[in-house]
Design a protein around this motif. Structure first.
Motif, PDB file in Angstrom:
ATOM      1  N   THR A  59      40.921  41.025  41.824  1.00  0.00           N
ATOM      2  CA  THR A  59      41.431  42.359  41.512  1.00  0.00           C
ATOM      3  C   THR A  59      41.078  43.340  42.620  1.00  0.00           C
ATOM      4  O   THR A  59      39.919  43.453  43.018  1.00  0.00           O
ATOM      5  CB  THR A  59      40.858  42.844  40.169  1.00  0.00           C
ATOM      6  N   LEU A  62      41.657  48.417  39.316  1.00  0.00           N
ATOM      7  CA  LEU A  62      41.927  48.451  37.882  1.00  0.00           C
ATOM      8  C   LEU A  62      41.708  49.885  37.414  1.00  0.00           C
ATOM      9  O   LEU A  62      40.600  50.418  37.493  1.00  0.00           O
ATOM     10  CB  LEU A  62      41.019  47.495  37.114  1.00  0.00           C
ATOM     11  N   ARG A 334      46.986  47.555  37.658  1.00  0.00           N
ATOM     12  CA  ARG A 334      46.172  46.515  38.296  1.00  0.00           C
ATOM     13  C   ARG A 334      46.817  46.134  39.614  1.00  0.00           C
ATOM     14  O   ARG A 334      47.981  45.710  39.655  1.00  0.00           O
ATOM     15  CB  ARG A 334      46.051  45.264  37.425  1.00  0.00           C
TER      16      ARG A 334
END
Length: 362
Positions: A59, A62, A334
């Motif tokens: 990621t 976020l 995201r």
């Protein structure tokens, strides 16, 4: 008594509207209290990052907006809050929002033939704008990526023989099925929509239109959108913006096209975006009008069983996602660099719901 009740109802509606939180130049922040649910979300979204093999969940950002306020925000890799990130195919849903403004200005109808606005489609006179928006043009398009580049229409469009004029390259494809009947995901369909927009708004206005029509009214300041050699926006793939700016488009859609006191997107357009397309060809996906839905045309559950049925999303290659859950008041951005397909949309949604509104086990 009836007039009194009506007046009270108007006061309640006015107070509710006034109580809504909207971002100005910055978002209001109300950080979620640290607890086990938040830790579980972070453990899933931000595991130790494997830079050697690029395996696993990776990621980059976020961001969670709840009722118009930032409640969670974290970044990974080289991405920061002010980094305009490549959105990949989230660009398609951004394009849909830009087209929604043009629709509200009366520049086109969904039933219009594509050829009205893009003459190379005279060879496909039966394809309508709504067919492109459903990824149902019927063209013989292969949306394969790096695992099958030799057979990939999209790789050819973006990087080899189609890159000089991406929409015309798409128009040169043959027919696989009748238009408007079968879902067949196509970045070419999206790029042709971007080319048609040029005729809808005129050459002079086109270069700035995404900004004047959508980005500036929403307060988006970080956007970049690449164009091909003909000056057509790469509507399928190449818009960039920060997570906080992308969340503004999510909030616009969460609130049914309204931005503060302005109906920027007609509600009829949002209804079209969020109506499942009924495909004659079976699919595990639930496409709407250039958005992804969590309910199908026959009323069955969509692809994310642990999220509410009204959840919808803009999704992109390597794990990019903009999720909108109107019933929970949530917008989730995201950004990512996932490479091996291990990321699970449903798991992220389940954990985010539990962390923010305590609904992750539903």
């Amino acid at each position: 008594m009836t007039r009194l009740m009506f007046t009270l109802a108007l006061l309640i509606i006015s107070c509710s509207a006034a109580a809504e939180t909207w971002p100005s130049a910055q978002w209001s922040e109300r950080p979620t209290t640290r607890n086990e649910a938040v830790s579980a979300l972070e453990s899933y979204a931000f595991p130790a990052r494997d830079e050697a093999t690029r395996k696993g969940v990776r990621t980059d950002a976020l961001l969670i907006i709840h009722n118009g306020e930032v409640v969670y925000e974290r970044y990974g890799g080289v991405t920061q809050a002010d980094t305009p990130h490549l959105t990949w195919s989230i660009s398609k849903s951004i394009l849909a929002s830009v087209l929604g403004v043009a629709f509200g200005e009366g520049r086109f109808k969904l039933e219009d033939p594509v050829a009205t606005f893009y003459p190379p489609f005279n060879v496909h006179p039966d394809i309508k704008l709504q067919d492109l928006l459903h990824w149902a043009s019927g063209l013989d398009w292969q949306e394969d990526y790096e695992y099958a580049p030799l057979n990939s229409s999209v790789v050819s469009m973006l990087y080899t023989r189609g890159r000089g004029d991406m929409a015309r390259y798409t128009a040169e494809h043959g027919v696989a099925s009748a238009p408007g009947t079968s879902y067949r995901y196509s970045s070419g369909d999206s790029t042709v929509l971007a080319a048609a927009l040029k005729t809808m708004v005129g050459e002079t206005a086109y270069a700035d239109y995404p900004w004047t029509a959508l980005f500036e009214p929403l307060g988006i300041t970080s956007a970049t959108w690449e164009r091909d050699a003909t000056g057509t926006f790469v509507g399928s793939s190449y818009a960039y913006m920060t997570a906080r700016d992308l969340a503004r488009i999510g909030l616009l859609m969460q609130r049914r096209g309204r931005w503060q006191d302005r109906q920027l997107l007609p509600q009829a357009w949002v209804d079209f975006n969020l109506k499942p397309f009924k495909s004659l060809t079976p699919t595990d996906e639930a496409p709407g009008g250039h958005w992804w839905l969590n309910t199908t045309a026959d009323g069955k559950a969509g692809p994310w069983p642990d999220a509410p049925a009204d959840t919808f999303a803009a999704l992109g290659h390597w794990g990019q996602a903009l999720y909108v859950i109107p019933s929970a008041g949530l917008v989730i951005v995201r950004y990512a660099d996932d490479r091996d397909g291990s990321y699970d949309h449903n798991q992220l949604l389940k954990l985010a719901l539990k962390a923010v509104v305590g609904e992750g086990d539903k």
